[in-house]
Design a protein around this motif. Structure first.
Motif, PDB file in Angstrom:
ATOM      1  N   PHE A  18       0.883  -1.200   0.158  1.00 43.92           N
ATOM      2  CA  PHE A  18      -0.112   0.164  -0.090  1.00 43.92           C
ATOM      3  C   PHE A  18       0.818   1.244  -0.042  1.00 43.92           C
ATOM      4  CE2 PHE A  18      -3.437  -2.442   2.105  1.00 43.92           C
ATOM      5  CZ  PHE A  18      -4.252  -2.595   1.058  1.00 43.92           C
ATOM      6  N   MET A 114       9.343   0.415  20.826  1.00 42.95           N
ATOM      7  CA  MET A 114       8.132   0.386  20.302  1.00 42.95           C
ATOM      8  C   MET A 114       7.605   2.130  20.045  1.00 42.95           C
ATOM      9  SD  MET A 114       4.128  -0.755  20.854  1.00 42.95           S
ATOM     10  CE  MET A 114       4.456  -2.529  20.500  1.00 42.95           C
ATOM     11  N   LYS A 178       5.199   2.715   7.464  1.00 40.48           N
ATOM     12  CA  LYS A 178       4.684   3.517   8.218  1.00 40.48           C
ATOM     13  C   LYS A 178       4.955   4.658   9.052  1.00 40.48           C
ATOM     14  CE  LYS A 178       1.356   0.550   8.302  1.00 40.48           C
ATOM     15  NZ  LYS A 178      -0.033   0.814   8.308  1.00 40.48           N
TER      16      LYS A 178
ATOM     17  N   GLU B  46       0.012   7.437  15.916  1.00 38.84           N
ATOM     18  CA  GLU B  46      -0.780   6.320  15.635  1.00 38.84           C
ATOM     19  C   GLU B  46      -2.295   6.505  15.872  1.00 38.84           C
ATOM     20  OE1 GLU B  46       1.865   3.275  18.329  1.00 38.84           O
ATOM     21  OE2 GLU B  46       0.120   2.598  17.816  1.00 38.84           O
ATOM     22  N   ALA B  70      -5.878   1.102   5.680  1.00 37.28           N
ATOM     23  CA  ALA B  70      -4.482   0.747   5.443  1.00 37.28           C
ATOM     24  C   ALA B  70      -3.654   1.174   3.918  1.00 37.28           C
ATOM     25  CB  ALA B  70      -4.149  -0.996   5.172  1.00 37.28           C
ATOM     26  N   PRO B  76       1.064   3.914  11.710  1.00 36.15           N
ATOM     27  CA  PRO B  76       0.502   2.739  12.409  1.00 36.15           C
ATOM     28  C   PRO B  76      -1.054   2.654  12.832  1.00 36.15           C
ATOM     29  CG  PRO B  76       2.631   3.207  13.288  1.00 36.15           C
ATOM     30  CD  PRO B  76       2.205   4.356  12.611  1.00 36.15           C
ATOM     31  N   PHE B  77      -1.779   1.653  12.722  1.00 41.48           N
ATOM     32  CA  PHE B  77      -3.189   1.884  13.314  1.00 41.48           C
ATOM     33  C   PHE B  77      -3.340   0.543  13.943  1.00 41.48           C
ATOM     34  CE2 PHE B  77      -5.829  -0.365  10.249  1.00 41.48           C
ATOM     35  CZ  PHE B  77      -5.016  -0.250   9.064  1.00 41.48           C
ATOM     36  N   LEU B  93      -5.338  -8.539   9.920  1.00 41.08           N
ATOM     37  CA  LEU B  93      -3.786  -8.452   9.497  1.00 41.08           C
ATOM     38  C   LEU B  93      -3.795  -8.302   8.132  1.00 41.08           C
ATOM     39  CD1 LEU B  93      -0.959  -8.710  10.572  1.00 41.08           C
ATOM     40  CD2 LEU B  93      -1.083 -11.144  10.177  1.00 41.08           C
ATOM     41  N   ALA B  95      -5.808  -7.502   6.039  1.00 37.15           N
ATOM     42  CA  ALA B  95      -6.287  -6.248   5.458  1.00 37.15           C
ATOM     43  C   ALA B  95      -5.456  -5.110   5.546  1.00 37.15           C
ATOM     44  CB  ALA B  95      -7.770  -5.884   6.308  1.00 37.15           C
ATOM     45  N   GLY B  96      -4.145  -5.279   6.521  1.00 37.98           N
ATOM     46  CA  GLY B  96      -3.116  -4.213   6.801  1.00 37.98           C
ATOM     47  C   GLY B  96      -3.293  -3.727   8.020  1.00 37.98           C
ATOM     48  N   ASP B  98      -1.877  -2.980  11.833  1.00 34.87           N
ATOM     49  CA  ASP B  98      -0.791  -3.131  12.346  1.00 34.87           C
ATOM     50  C   ASP B  98      -0.898  -3.797  13.834  1.00 34.87           C
ATOM     51  OD1 ASP B  98       0.944  -1.509  10.720  1.00 34.87           O
ATOM     52  OD2 ASP B  98      -0.302  -0.142  10.750  1.00 34.87           O
ATOM     53  N   LYS B  99      -1.955  -3.643  14.424  1.00 38.71           N
ATOM     54  CA  LYS B  99      -2.128  -4.223  15.881  1.00 38.71           C
ATOM     55  C   LYS B  99      -3.459  -4.691  15.943  1.00 38.71           C
ATOM     56  CE  LYS B  99       1.247  -0.936  17.706  1.00 38.71           C
ATOM     57  NZ  LYS B  99       1.542   0.087  18.589  1.00 38.71           N
ATOM     58  N   GLN B 123       3.933  -7.581  19.395  1.00 35.78           N
ATOM     59  CA  GLN B 123       3.553  -6.428  19.139  1.00 35.78           C
ATOM     60  C   GLN B 123       2.324  -6.091  18.386  1.00 35.78           C
ATOM     61  OE1 GLN B 123       5.302  -8.275  16.914  1.00 35.78           O
ATOM     62  NE2 GLN B 123       4.256  -8.012  15.010  1.00 35.78           N
ATOM     63  N   GLY B 166       1.519  -7.036  24.095  1.00 35.84           N
ATOM     64  CA  GLY B 166       2.878  -6.058  23.557  1.00 35.84           C
ATOM     65  C   GLY B 166       2.401  -4.850  24.290  1.00 35.84           C
ATOM     66  N   GLU B 167       1.171  -4.444  24.761  1.00 38.55           N
ATOM     67  CA  GLU B 167       1.023  -2.956  25.132  1.00 38.55           C
ATOM     68  C   GLU B 167      -0.169  -3.117  25.873  1.00 38.55           C
ATOM     69  OE1 GLU B 167       1.734   0.794  22.547  1.00 38.55           O
ATOM     70  OE2 GLU B 167       0.950  -0.873  21.291  1.00 38.55           O
TER      71      GLU B 167
END
Lengths: 193, 250
Positions: A18, A114, A178, B46, B70, B76-77, B93, B95-96, B98-99, B123, B166-167
């Motif tokens: 993309f 991160m 990104k 983000e 995406a 990142p989203f 995932l 579809a793009g 990130d988390k 992550q 991861g968060e």
């Protein structure tokens, strides 16, 4: 211009596709050796675990193929780490384009590293002077040490290689796809090589 | 130096961004893809997209929305809402995204955290926790804050980390919607005792609230919705303000 993205069992390949599309380039996602060899440029992205991914690449002889490519190649994130000589993750022998070792961050701060961090001491053709000090997006728990091929460093827990460059091989530990306008500039630099 | 992150959150219903003023009055505030791209241009670090749709048709809209996000957003989203089991994750995932963020499903089935972490990496897993301070402790709530559980915030966050999160995205229900500032003390207790990043949520009303949550609150990232959607605070103005208070931002 034919851009090929190496297809393998890794996440975020779609994001790279993309990002190139936003720059007006339609890439192909493939693991076909002939198509990869014939491409003008090859991108080797990746999020995943080192040993599993290396095994996958070896089974398909993609490790040998990548090493033999003569056109510009860009490794991203795990791609950078697998282009090094060895990774502590799963005690894995990697492709060995860059003569560097990949180690795990000591947990002196939160791991994974991160978020957005700045690029320092940039040099070379991919990481152009205009991105010195600019922020890019990282997500990783392992890092490549500094070496003579380091083309940008970043600092988290310790200084490490944020980007590498040697002959026709380029790699970034961060995710240019990104990293907003700065990432787009770096991807554009790669397309312009 | 690693920057503190500013994260606008977009609640999605039937493919549109909405913002609940209170439980009765949900206002539509715009197209999620355009809004996301605009936030990215404005300097957001983000984005979080939460699907609050209850219907099947809406769920399908959300999946195609993730792909459009995406395509158009260059930061990142995270996507959340409606993830019940591991097989709900793969389409997001692909579809793009990130988390993914999981909340009630993680409380009901904690193994889900490890399953996602093993398949896609830590992550990729954000564990969102809604908690309310009452009866002298922070109790974890599920189902959009409607049902109280026996779980306590700090034990649950630690368990989530041990299981591979991861968060942690921590929303204080006491502070959410008040615009009186974040739950700084609880956020700091979480952040200082966990080895993974903590995103603070709930209570942002003024720029100084962000200074406080990154300072006293030791948050790694701060999330807010209405103050950004209704343009009460601009992201660039906020970052300038944080810089003058020596908070590292991009």
């Amino acid at each position: 211009m034919k851009i090929a993205i190496v297809k393998y069992n890794a996440g975020n390949i779609r994001s790279v596709y993309f990002a190139l599309e936003r720059l007006g380039v339609e890439a192909s996602i493939t693991d076909d050796h002939d198509l990869l060899r014939a491409a003008d440029k090859v991108i080797f992205p990746g999020v995943g675990e080192a040993s599993t991914t290396m095994n996958y690449l070896k089974e398909r002889k993609l490790d040998t193929l990548l090493r033999e490519l003569t056109q510009p190649v860009l490794g991203i994130c795990l791609g950078l780490q697998l282009m090094c000589a060895h990774s502590q993750e799963g005690n894995t022998d990697c492709i060995g384009i860059f003569n560097l070792k990949v180690k795990k961050f000591e947990k002196k701060l939160k791991v994974p590293h991160m978020g957005w961090n700045s690029l320092q001491q940039v040099r070379g053709r991919l990481i152009s002077q205009d991105v010195e000090g600019k922020f890019v997006y990282f997500v990783h728990s392992y890092y490549a040490a500094l070496g003579e091929n380091t083309s940008a460093m970043a600092d988290y827990i310790n200084p490490f290689s944020a980007a590498l460059e040697q002959d026709n091989f380029y790699a970034t530990q961060f995710h240019p796809e990104k990293s907003g306008p700065v990432g787009e500039k770096i991807l554009k630099n790669f397309l312009d090589l | 130096m690693l920057a503190k992150r500013i994260i606008p959150c977009l609640d999605i219903r039937d493919g549109q961004t909405v913002k609940g003023i209170n439980f009765l009055d949900i206002r539509e505030v715009g197209d999620p893809v355009e809004m996301g791209a605009e936030y990215a241009r404005a300097g957001a670090d983000e984005l979080v997209y939460l699907d609050i749709t209850a219907t099947h048709e809406g769920r399908n809209l959300f999946a195609s929305l993730v792909r459009r996000i995406a395509e158009h957003v260059n930061i990142p989203f995270t996507v959340g809402g409606g993830i019940r089991e591991i097989r709900d994750v793969d389409p997001l995932l692909n579809a793009g995204a990130d988390k993914v963020s999981i909340n009630s499903a993680a409380v009901k089935n904690p193994d889900l955290i490890g399953q996602i972490a093993q398949s896609y990496g830590s992550q990729f897993v954000v564990v969102a926790i809604d908690a309310r301070f009452e009866d002298d402790d922070w109790y974890v709530y599920v189902n959009g804050g409607r049902i109280r559980t026996e779980r306590k915030l700090f034990e649950w966050a630690r368990e989530a980390e041990d299981r591979g999160a991861g968060e942690i995205l921590f929303t204080s229900m006491n502070h959410d919607g008040t615009k009186n500032g974040y739950a700084n003390k609880a956020t700091a207790d979480l952040s200082n005792n966990l080895g993974i990043p903590v995103i603070a949520s709930g209570g942002a009303g003024k720029m100084n609230h962000f200074v406080d949550v990154f300072g006293q609150g030791a948050a790694d990232a701060a999330l807010a919705a209405s103050i950004f959607h209704f343009r009460e605070i601009g992201i660039q103005d906020l970052k300038t303000h944080l810089r003058t208070h020596n908070i590292p931002v991009r």
